[in-house]
Design an enzyme around this catalytic site. Structure first.
Site, PDB file in Angstrom:
ATOM      1  CG  ASN A   4      -0.164   1.341   2.354  1.00 62.02           C
ATOM      2  OD1 ASN A   4      -0.697   1.019   1.290  1.00 62.02           O
ATOM      3  ND2 ASN A   4       0.632   2.398   2.467  1.00 62.02           N
ATOM      4  CD1 TRP A   5      -0.784  -5.466   1.884  1.00 56.98           C
ATOM      5  CD2 TRP A   5      -2.125  -6.422   0.360  1.00 56.98           C
ATOM      6  NE1 TRP A   5      -1.172  -6.685   2.381  1.00 56.98           N
ATOM      7  CE2 TRP A   5      -1.998  -7.291   1.469  1.00 56.98           C
ATOM      8  CE3 TRP A   5      -2.918  -6.812  -0.714  1.00 56.98           C
ATOM      9  CZ2 TRP A   5      -2.636  -8.536   1.515  1.00 56.98           C
ATOM     10  CZ3 TRP A   5      -3.555  -8.041  -0.665  1.00 56.98           C
ATOM     11  CH2 TRP A   5      -3.413  -8.892   0.435  1.00 56.98           C
ATOM     12  CE  LYS A   6       3.959   1.578   1.488  1.00 64.56           C
ATOM     13  NZ  LYS A   6       5.202   2.253   1.812  1.00 64.56           N
ATOM     14  CG  HIS A  90       1.023   6.657   2.265  1.00 61.13           C
ATOM     15  ND1 HIS A  90       2.233   6.771   1.609  1.00 61.13           N
ATOM     16  CD2 HIS A  90       1.179   5.725   3.222  1.00 61.13           C
ATOM     17  CE1 HIS A  90       3.078   5.912   2.152  1.00 61.13           C
ATOM     18  NE2 HIS A  90       2.472   5.260   3.130  1.00 61.13           N
ATOM     19  N   GLY A 168       9.757   2.277   4.478  1.00 60.53           N
ATOM     20  CA  GLY A 168      10.429   1.413   3.514  1.00 60.53           C
ATOM     21  C   GLY A 168      11.943   1.475   3.573  1.00 60.53           C
ATOM     22  CB  SER A 208      10.788   0.400   8.995  1.00 62.61           C
ATOM     23  OG  SER A 208      11.238   0.887   7.740  1.00 62.61           O
ATOM     24  N   GLY A 229       3.493  -1.313   5.946  1.00 60.64           N
ATOM     25  CA  GLY A 229       3.649  -1.481   4.499  1.00 60.64           C
ATOM     26  C   GLY A 229       4.221  -2.848   4.183  1.00 60.64           C
ATOM     27  N   GLY A 230       5.524  -2.891   3.915  1.00 59.99           N
ATOM     28  CA  GLY A 230       6.206  -4.109   3.474  1.00 59.99           C
ATOM     29  C   GLY A 230       5.864  -5.358   4.268  1.00 59.99           C
TER      30      GLY A 230
HETATM   31  P1  PGA Z   1       6.728   0.344   5.503  1.00 61.33           P
HETATM   32  O1  PGA Z   1       5.572   1.323   4.950  1.00 61.33           O
HETATM   33  O2  PGA Z   1       6.118  -0.435   6.655  1.00 61.33           O
HETATM   34  O3  PGA Z   1       7.078  -0.531   4.345  1.00 61.33           O
HETATM   35  O4  PGA Z   1       7.844   1.215   5.959  1.00 61.33           O
HETATM   36  C1  PGA Z   1       4.682   1.962   5.816  1.00 61.33           C
HETATM   37  C2  PGA Z   1       3.712   2.816   5.033  1.00 61.33           C
HETATM   38  O5  PGA Z   1       4.148   3.438   4.058  1.00 61.33           O
HETATM   39  O6  PGA Z   1       2.515   2.881   5.341  1.00 61.33           O
END
Ligand code: PGA
Length: 244
Positions: A4-6, A90, A168, A208, A229-230
């Site tokens: 998920n690149w946001k 999300h 995150g 995370s 995400g990250g």
């Molecule tokens: P993160 O995000 O891996 O940066 O914690 C996960 C997500 O929000 O899908």
């Protein structure tokens, strides 16, 4: 394994990512690999994965097919650009953009109607966990956001459990904590859709996830994959998660 690149990367950065990422997962056939970039980068992403096993998804959609809904993107538009997946509900959508279990259900049905694979997100906030309400929160999210699907619709979705306090923050749920919640969600699936559906359902963990904790998470029989995400923004880091 879904990334998920946001709200990160331009089209040029998207192309550069895939140039590096593609060879690193060329032989990875043990899982589906999905990347969900921001809407404007979907064409670049779809072009960049052509001829590979990597698939592309949106991060959201609106339930109407078209109409006077300024700023929204529909399922048919995602399909037309070549997306196969879509993230729905999300926690950032719920927190900042007012999404509810009811809108999650409507969006999921709309995605299924056009043949997209929805990744439906659920998860509790820190204060809910600390108050001992984790199961009650998930129960409500399941009951109001998912259980309204017909069995043949439910069969097409993937569930992502993302504890909000782990997103995150660098604070991952331990594999055991995640596993306990996955087992609880699977039990709801069992009650609503039966044993076979419960066994078949893919439940991803998100929050995370990093190259150094993916092995421990995936060692749990209840955890079928990850929504990242990250750590999905970097080709080397996401490929080592895919190839855990
Ligand atoms: P993160 O995000 O891996 O940066 O914690 C996960 C997500 O929000 O899908």
């Amino acid at each position: 394994m879904a990334g998920n690149w946001k709200m990160y990367k331009t089209a040029a950065e998207t192309a550069a990512f895939f140039e590096k990422f593609r060879p690193l997962v060329e032989r990875s056939e043990h899982c589906d690999i999905v990347i969900c970039p921001p809407f404007p980068n979907l064409p670049a992403a779809v072009a960049a994965v052509c001829g590979s096993r990597i698939e592309i998804g949106g991060q959201n959609l609106f339930w109407a097919q078209e109409g006077a809904f300024t700023g929204e993107v529909s399922g048919p538009m995602l399909v037309a650009v070549g997306a196969r997946w879509v993230i729905i509900g999300h926690s950032e959508r719920r927190q900042y953009f007012g999404e509810s279990d009811e809108s999650v259900l409507k969006k999921t049905v709309a995605a299924l109607e056009v043949g997209l694979h929805p990744i439906v997100c659920v998860g509790e906030r820190l204060e809910e966990r600390e108050a001992g309400h984790t199961q009650a929160v998930l129960l409500k999210q399941f009951r109001d956001g998912i259980a309204g699907l017909k069995p043949e619709q439910f069969d097409q979705i993937v569930i992502a459990y993302e504890p909000v306090w782990a997103i995150g923050t660098g604070r991952t749920a331990t594999p055991e904590m995640a596993s306990d919640v996955h087992r609880f969600i699977r039990a709801q699936v069992d009650t609503q859709y039966g044993k076979e559906a419960a066994a078949r359902t893919r439940i991803l963990y998100g929050g995370s996830v990093k190259p150094d904790n993916i092995k421990g998470l995936m060692a749990q029989i209840e955890i079928d994959g990850a929504l990242v995400g990250g750590a999905s923004l970097d080709a080397i880091s996401f490929s080592s998660i895919v190839n855990f």
